[in-house]
Design a protein around this motif. Structure first.
Motif: not given
Length: 227
Positions: A3-18
């Protein structure tokens, strides 16, 4: 992947989008905005406002109290043609002088009665209207309604109630228009003298000036490419 890795990837993706300047990130961002607006914002707003159309963009001048150009490029207000626009803005008294005869002669409605209506000064093309669905129609309300059977009007109409008979049948009229739409006097064959309660979508409660021009310009742009 925990779950920690999933959350980290989500944050990276969100940062990349915006934060990314790539074309792909822009496309993804627009897609996210579209999904949020269409499937979250509007359904929630519809539920709160009690109507399927909580926001309406005004695409015509039929409720305008000012002198504006008609389809024939003439300066027009309630059927009166002006040789030149003498004023940028006319007040309610001047509006009634130009348009009041119809209400007085056809509906026995006085200037004082009309002046107590909500949004007595109408609104303009390009405004956004906030719509409320939980109400009992009354004289003077500005309602949005679906055109009846036989009409080819592409969108709902927003006009003011000028009469309600004992059976609950409603009549409306555009404040700017010379007369009511009766089915034979307009290209869409719309009749606003025989509106049933089940045709009503809601009533106008607030206007937001000019914001609707974004939609109008976007629609016009799309129509240009369709030709």
């Amino acid at each position: 992947m925990d779950s920690k890795e999933i959350l980290t990837n989500i944050k990276k993706s969100w940062k990349w989008v915006w934060n990314s300047d790539s074309i792909l990130s822009w496309i993804v961002a627009l897609a996210i905005i579209f999904i949020v607006v269409k499937f979250i914002f509007f359904p929630t707003l519809s539920l709160i406002m009690g109507t399927s159309l909580p926001l309406a963009g005004v695409e015509s001048s039929s409720m305008d109290h000012q002198i504006v150009k008609d389809d024939a490029s003439r300066l027009n207000l309630c059927g009166k043609i002006y040789s030149k626009e003498t004023k940028e803005h006319i007040n309610f008294d001047e509006y009634w002088e130009a348009c009041g005869n119809w209400y007085e002669n056809n509906k026995d409605m006085t200037k004082e009665t009309f002046s107590n209506f909500w949004m007595k000064n109408g609104f303009r093309k390009g405004d956004i209207i906030i719509v409320w669905g939980r109400f009992t129609p009354k004289l003077g309300d500005i309602i949005i309604f679906q055109p009846g059977t036989g009409s080819s009007a592409p969108r709902p109409i927003i006009h003011r109630i000028v009469d309600i008979n004992e059976q609950g049948i409603i009549e409306t009229k555009g404040d700017h228009n010379e007369r009511q739409l009766t089915g034979s006097n307009n290209i869409y064959r719309t009749d606003e003298t025989n509106i049933h309660p089940d045709q009503i979508i809601g009533k106008a409660i607030i206007k937001i000036p000019y914001l609707g021009w974004v939609k109008i310009w976007f629609t016009d742009l799309i129509n240009i490419f369709r030709r």
